[in-house]
Design a protein around this motif. Structure first.
Motif, PDB file in Angstrom:
ATOM      1  N   LEU A 834       0.992  -1.217   0.101  1.00 24.77           N
ATOM      2  CA  LEU A 834       0.009   0.011   0.089  1.00 24.77           C
ATOM      3  C   LEU A 834       1.222   1.246  -0.125  1.00 24.77           C
ATOM      4  O   LEU A 834       2.129   1.211   0.563  1.00 24.77           O
ATOM      5  N   GLN A 835       0.473   2.276  -0.690  1.00 28.67           N
ATOM      6  CA  GLN A 835       1.240   3.556  -0.614  1.00 28.67           C
ATOM      7  C   GLN A 835       0.501   4.757   0.200  1.00 28.67           C
ATOM      8  O   GLN A 835      -0.641   4.850  -0.459  1.00 28.67           O
ATOM      9  N   LEU A 836       0.927   5.349   0.910  1.00 31.43           N
ATOM     10  CA  LEU A 836       0.480   6.254   1.628  1.00 31.43           C
ATOM     11  C   LEU A 836       1.202   7.579   1.347  1.00 31.43           C
ATOM     12  O   LEU A 836       2.479   7.671   1.096  1.00 31.43           O
ATOM     13  N   LEU A 837       0.442   8.755   1.416  1.00 29.92           N
ATOM     14  CA  LEU A 837       1.248  10.131   1.126  1.00 29.92           C
ATOM     15  C   LEU A 837       1.149  11.015   2.441  1.00 29.92           C
ATOM     16  O   LEU A 837       0.110  11.148   3.008  1.00 29.92           O
ATOM     17  N   VAL A 838       2.622  11.215   2.937  1.00 31.63           N
ATOM     18  CA  VAL A 838       2.365  11.976   4.178  1.00 31.63           C
ATOM     19  C   VAL A 838       3.322  13.163   3.896  1.00 31.63           C
ATOM     20  O   VAL A 838       4.579  13.150   3.651  1.00 31.63           O
ATOM     21  N   ARG A 898      -1.863  25.655  -3.433  1.00 31.09           N
ATOM     22  CA  ARG A 898      -2.761  24.546  -3.354  1.00 31.09           C
ATOM     23  C   ARG A 898      -3.061  23.667  -4.556  1.00 31.09           C
ATOM     24  O   ARG A 898      -2.814  22.397  -4.281  1.00 31.09           O
ATOM     25  N   ARG A 899      -2.765  24.190  -5.792  1.00 29.85           N
ATOM     26  CA  ARG A 899      -3.124  23.668  -6.819  1.00 29.85           C
ATOM     27  C   ARG A 899      -1.680  22.592  -6.886  1.00 29.85           C
ATOM     28  O   ARG A 899      -1.882  21.354  -7.564  1.00 29.85           O
ATOM     29  N   GLU A 900      -0.550  23.090  -6.831  1.00 31.98           N
ATOM     30  CA  GLU A 900       0.549  22.553  -6.981  1.00 31.98           C
ATOM     31  C   GLU A 900       0.655  21.141  -5.977  1.00 31.98           C
ATOM     32  O   GLU A 900       0.835  20.148  -6.534  1.00 31.98           O
ATOM     33  N   ALA A 901       0.265  21.325  -4.649  1.00 27.80           N
ATOM     34  CA  ALA A 901       0.148  20.330  -3.733  1.00 27.80           C
ATOM     35  C   ALA A 901      -0.868  19.354  -4.130  1.00 27.80           C
ATOM     36  O   ALA A 901      -0.385  17.974  -3.902  1.00 27.80           O
ATOM     37  N   PHE A 902      -2.004  19.688  -4.466  1.00 34.26           N
ATOM     38  CA  PHE A 902      -2.828  18.862  -4.858  1.00 34.26           C
ATOM     39  C   PHE A 902      -2.367  17.930  -6.179  1.00 34.26           C
ATOM     40  O   PHE A 902      -2.569  16.851  -6.184  1.00 34.26           O
ATOM     41  N   GLN A 903      -1.822  18.649  -7.195  1.00 38.23           N
ATOM     42  CA  GLN A 903      -1.356  17.785  -8.168  1.00 38.23           C
ATOM     43  C   GLN A 903      -0.236  16.869  -8.108  1.00 38.23           C
ATOM     44  O   GLN A 903      -0.339  15.787  -8.452  1.00 38.23           O
ATOM     45  N   GLU A 904       0.547  17.314  -7.153  1.00 37.28           N
ATOM     46  CA  GLU A 904       1.797  16.420  -6.692  1.00 37.28           C
ATOM     47  C   GLU A 904       1.075  15.189  -5.877  1.00 37.28           C
ATOM     48  O   GLU A 904       1.460  14.052  -6.337  1.00 37.28           O
ATOM     49  N   ARG A 905       0.313  15.420  -5.330  1.00 39.25           N
ATOM     50  CA  ARG A 905      -0.441  14.437  -4.404  1.00 39.25           C
ATOM     51  C   ARG A 905      -1.104  13.435  -5.501  1.00 39.25           C
ATOM     52  O   ARG A 905      -1.307  12.220  -5.414  1.00 39.25           O
ATOM     53  N   LEU A 906      -1.646  14.083  -6.521  1.00 40.99           N
ATOM     54  CA  LEU A 906      -2.519  13.334  -7.297  1.00 40.99           C
ATOM     55  C   LEU A 906      -1.709  12.404  -8.188  1.00 40.99           C
ATOM     56  O   LEU A 906      -2.088  11.243  -8.473  1.00 40.99           O
ATOM     57  N   HIS A 911       0.280   7.153  -9.619  1.00 39.26           N
ATOM     58  CA  HIS A 911       1.347   6.088  -9.418  1.00 39.26           C
ATOM     59  C   HIS A 911       0.942   5.018  -8.955  1.00 39.26           C
ATOM     60  O   HIS A 911       1.027   3.677  -9.135  1.00 39.26           O
ATOM     61  N   ALA A 912       0.599   4.954  -7.663  1.00 45.99           N
ATOM     62  CA  ALA A 912       0.369   3.812  -6.777  1.00 45.99           C
ATOM     63  C   ALA A 912      -0.936   3.057  -7.281  1.00 45.99           C
ATOM     64  O   ALA A 912      -0.947   1.854  -7.362  1.00 45.99           O
TER      65      ALA A 912
END
Length: 919
Positions: A834-838, A898-906, A911-912
């Motif tokens: 599983l992959q988490l994003l922290v 916020r856009r960048e943060a969300f995009q990175e997260r996305l 990927h996962a």
RNA sequence: GGGCGCUUAGCUCAGCGGUAGAGCACUACCUUGACAUGGUAGGGGUCAGAGGUUCAAUCCCUCUAGCGCCCACCA
């Protein structure tokens, strides 16, 4: 700050509990901040309420009533009752934790305050601002006293009886009597008044008037119609013969008459109706002045002392009428009059009619407007400075919208009737002489002296006679009779902010503590009390009595109903204190004191805050068990461990939030800030994260620092919480004081925590990351149905140096709180993990066979959807040219971040997700 | 008739121009050595409706509906 004085013989109710909790929060907060706080306590004699209670007790004990035993004996009984029950409420306030200066407790009828009342009365009288006048007053027939407009409440009454002469059936008097016995009000009666010619002879013409109070027709002095009412033009100026009475009265034109109401012709009874009184004054020339007949011998005394018959002329033969109504209650008289009118063929109809009927707020008796001599305060004059002070912002209401209510009332204020035909209260300092003069003086001696001098001057007394009287107490007492009436309770209450400080003497306290800073009160007494204190305070001291008026809501039951004994929904604060503790009750009230109109209190809430208190107790115990003792010379700024720096920063933030909220009277925000810090920050994270340090093999220096920090933060918590929960916090403060450096003062004396650590961004980043990591692991395990006890490894995927260092430093906590077996590092997430994003860091959980791949897909899809929605929202805005052109730069920057943060997260989530699909 | 206020998660209520919050209740799990008066995770909201202002409205304005309070009103 002065306490709103509760009724001396009363009991603490929820309103008191709220009111005094809020005041105590302010008192304790400012005291801890080094202010010389005086919270002036005291009680009110509550004239009518207390007298009623004692009268009821006499009746219950089947003892003679007050008139039988006389004024002196009765007052003795009231004082005895005060001695018996008085002080109970003070004890209850103490149980609530009210930190008043109890050594200064005052009572509105004590000697000093009585002197202030007398001084105020005399000064106002000399200034022409108190005077005796004959006006219509609200007469309470049950209590046998005049009451002020404010003490009258309107109650809607609607009857059910219907009858019309045109229908031919005779009036069923028994049926009507039955209806009226249940509710004497709520009907409209139509009476025909025969019009007479210029010679006074009856014609066939009739004027029909409608009334809800038939018995007052005996005092009619005119009939009014609207000057523009076509129907009655030819009747204006003519006369009618008042039925039963026989008197001729004029039909006058007056704008007061409303063509829409009733028949458009209205009977005018100046002696028993406020509007009619004004109409009568306007038409004295046309004969509507029979109000002057009030003192005539023709008066028929009714049992209720209501002189309905003031308009009767004695030269008529009314034997039959008198016999029917003489000495009767007005509602009996009402029925008789209707019957007599029916008999005379002059009753046109009766119909049910809903209307508001004035009732006494204490007695609940129907008020009778009555023309009597009473003392009045010229409120209109006194109101002007009181209005100006609020308009100019010298005194401010919080919330501000109450100012409008205050203005509205003061701008339309009527003379304030301050005399009461009661015995329990400040007797009016006025003495009357046989020659009809009135002497208003502070003392009997002064009044007698003034009276004697005046008597001599006006020739009513001989020089020798006056001299003889001077040394003859009995003679003086026979010569000068003191006014029997007492003053409205609110008269003494109006002086409270300065009378309790020693006024009229120029005491040191008055100098130091007046004007007061703040008054805390419920909106229901803005008129009764706040406005009057403003008027009196400004008049006598030339200063505002208080700068801020914090107006709180009323406490209702959990369904929003007003608590009342008859409804049985009264929640007793003492009962709640017994069951949950005063601290829990106080915290509840503070937490619910958001600025609104009412507070619905529920037991569940109190219970919850009791649990909060227990939580803090247990946290303190945990600290004690783990040797968290205060360290000599502990300096937050010198701490090194990120956890300590983080929690100290959070504590400082909470202190600032709490202080700011209290200072702006946002008690609920203040309570929420402390609550959140204690439970969600300190207990949930600080103590949990500190466990490995405290209980593991950390190096002694680190352990010592953490122990000292926890002790320090607990001290901070006790202080922050003290205004809300004084009992628990003082207790814990004392217990914690037994070890470590000695305490110099009780918690109540402060200081309020000011010195703290500024937020440390590095500490926040590090601890925050750990908190997030633990949260994510717990969450995903729970969602994946992994039993919490299952210890799993985690893999940091290509961690930065900082992350790697942090993970290693916090490995004990992570393992313990997230049930992690070991922490590894890898360049890429292993297959099937599983992959988490922290916070941008990918963390892999190789759960192997434990995990249901479909569930994991669903979890990721859900997460991706959520992020996508956010990205869409932000992108819509960022692609809007108007937004880019007009929104402030920092808002745009924020959106871009916020856009960048969300995009990175996305990207990472996608990927996962992709890896999952390849499995 | 004049004025004030309310309508946000199942309930009680905060918030009030730019990521919707709390307590309780609910669901699942947890007797881990401060605390089961506890812990962990979770579900749940077109912020009464309709217009308008604004780059942007739960928030400001107008109207509508429902609810509540205060003042005045005894034809």
């Amino acid at each position: 700050m002065v306490i709103p004085p509760p009724n001396v013989t009363g009991n603490l109710h929820m309103g008191h509990a709220l009111n005094n909790t809020l005041q105590d929060i302010l008192a304790r907060y400012w005291r801890m901040n080094g202010r010389d706080v005086l919270w002036q306590p005291g009680t009110d004699h509550a004239g009518i309420a207390t007298q009623m209670v004692v009268e009821r007790k006499l009746a219950e004990a089947q003892e003679p009533d007050r008139r039988t035993i006389g004024r002196e004996a009765f007052l003795k009984r009231v004082w005895a009752w005060k001695a018996e029950s008085g002080g109970a409420i003070v004890q209850q306030l103490k149980r609530l934790g009210a930190s008043c200066d109890w050594s200064r407790e005052r009572f509105t009828l004590d000697e000093g305050l009585s002197r202030a009342v007398a001084r105020a009365f005399v000064q106002l009288h000399r200034a022409g601002l108190i005077y005796k006048d004959k006006r219509l007053v609200n007469w309470d027939p049950k209590l046998q006293t005049a009451i002020a407009d404010l003490e009258v409440i309107q109650v809607e009454c609607k009857g059910s009886f219907k009858w019309s002469r045109d229908e031919g059936a005779p009036l069923n008097e028994a049926a009507l009597a039955k209806v009226l016995a249940r509710n004497p009000n709520g009907h409209l009666y139509y009476f025909d008044y025969p019009v007479v010619d210029s010679a006074g002879e009856e014609t066939d013409e009739r004027v029909t008037v409608a009334t809800t109070r038939p018995e007052t027709m005996l005092g009619d002095t005119a009939v009014a119609v609207h000057p523009d009412d076509e129907r009655y033009q030819q009747l204006i100026g003519r006369r009618v013969r008042l039925p039963l009475v026989g008197r001729l009265i004029r039909i006058v034109a007056d704008e007061y008459s409303d063509p829409e109401k009733g028949t458009g012709a209205v009977k005018i009874t100046p002696a028993h109706d406020f509007n009619d009184f004004e109409v009568g004054k306007r038409h004295t020339a046309e004969g509507a002045r029979q109000i002057n007949v009030l003192d005539a011998e023709a008066r028929v005394a009714l049992k209720d002392n209501l002189a309905f018959f003031d308009g009767l002329e004695s030269d008529h033969d009314h034997d039959r009428l008198i016999a029917a109504v003489d000495g009767q209650d007005r509602f009996v008289a009402r029925l008789r009059i209707v019957e007599l009118m029916a008999l005379a063929g002059l009753l046109a109809k009766i119909e049910p009619h809903a209307h508001m009927v004035p009732h006494g707020d204490r007695s609940n008796a129907v008020i009778e407007p009555w023309l009597t001599d009473q003392w009045y305060v010229a409120a209109k004059t006194l109101a002007q400075p009181a209005l100006a002070a609020v308009r100019d912002g010298e005194t401010q209401f919080v919330p501000k919208n109450w100012e409008k209510t205050y203005f509205e009332w003061l701008e339309n204020i009527q003379p304030w009737c301050v005399s009461r035909q009661l015995w329990w209260g400040h007797q009016i300092p006025a003495w009357y002489s046989p020659w009809g003069a009135c002497y208003v003086e502070e003392t009997e001696e002064a009044a007698f002296a003034a009276g004697l001098a005046d008597g001599v001057e006006r020739g009513a007394l001989g020089q020798d006679e006056a001299r003889a009287l001077t040394s003859d107490p009995e003679g003086l007492a026979r010569t000068f009779k003191r006014d029997e009436d007492v003053l409205d309770t609110w008269f003494s209450s109006a002086l409270w902010p300065f009378s309790t400080l020693g006024w009229p003497d120029e005491t040191a306290e008055l100098k130091r503590y007046y004007p007061t800073d703040v008054l805390v009160t419920g909106f229901d007494i803005i008129f009764f009390w706040v406005a009057r204190m403003m008027m009196m305070g400004l008049h006598f001291t030339k200063e505002i009595p208080f700068r801020d008026v914090y107006v709180h809501a009323l406490v209702r039951d959990e369904r929003g109903a007003k608590m009342s004994k008859s409804k049985g929904n009264v929640i007793d604060p003492i009962d709640l204190i017994d069951r949950f503790g005063a601290d829990a009750l106080r915290f509840t009230l503070a937490a619910m004191a958001a600025q609104g109109r009412d507070i619905k209190i529920s037991e569940a809430r109190v219970e919850g805050y009791r649990n909060f208190a227990t939580k803090l107790w247990n946290a303190s115990r945990f600290a004690e068990i783990n040797g968290c003792v205060r360290a000599v010379g502990f300096d937050p700024a010198l701490t090194r461990a990120p956890l300590n720096r983080w929690v100290l920063g959070e504590a400082a933030k909470a202190a600032a939030e709490t202080a700011g909220a209290i200072e702006s009277y946002r008690f609920n925000d203040a309570a929420a800030a402390v609550y959140r810090f204690v439970w969600s920050v300190f207990c949930d994270w600080c103590l949990e994260l500190a466990k490995p340090v405290l209980q593991g093999g950390a190096d002694p220096a680190a352990k010592a620092e953490t122990r000292a920090t926890i002790a320090y933060v607990l001290d901070t918590i006790y202080a922050l919480l003290h205004p809300f929960m004084p009992f628990l916090t003082e207790e814990l403060w004392a217990i914690k004081g037994e070890a470590g450096p000695p305490r110099s003062a009780p918690l109540a004396l402060g200081p309020w925590p000011k010195e703290g650590l500024e937020l440390d961004a590095n500490a926040e980043a590090e601890v925050g990351w750990v908190v997030d990591l633990i949260g994510e692991i717990r969450s995903v395990k729970s969602e994946m149905g992994v039993p919490p006890a299952t210890a799993t490894p985690i893999i940091l995927v290509a961690p930065s140096e900082g992350v790697a260092r942090g993970a290693s430093a916090w490995s004990d906590s992570i393992k313990r709180l997230a049930r992690v077996e070991r922490i590894e590092t890898a360049d890429a997430a292993p297959e099937g993990a599983l992959q988490l994003l922290v916070r941008d860091q990918v963390v892999a959980l190789p759960l192997g066979g434990i995990v249901d791949l479909a569930a994991e897909r669903a979890r990721l899809d859900k997460e991706i959807d959520k992020v996508q929605v956010e990205i869409d929202k932000v992108e819509t805005k960022l692609s809007n040219e108007d937004f880019l052109a007009r929104a402030p730069d920092e808002v745009i920057a924020e959106h871009e971040e916020r856009r960048e943060a969300f995009q990175e997260r996305l990207a990472k989530l996608a990927h996962a997700r992709g890896r999952l699909d390849r499995l």
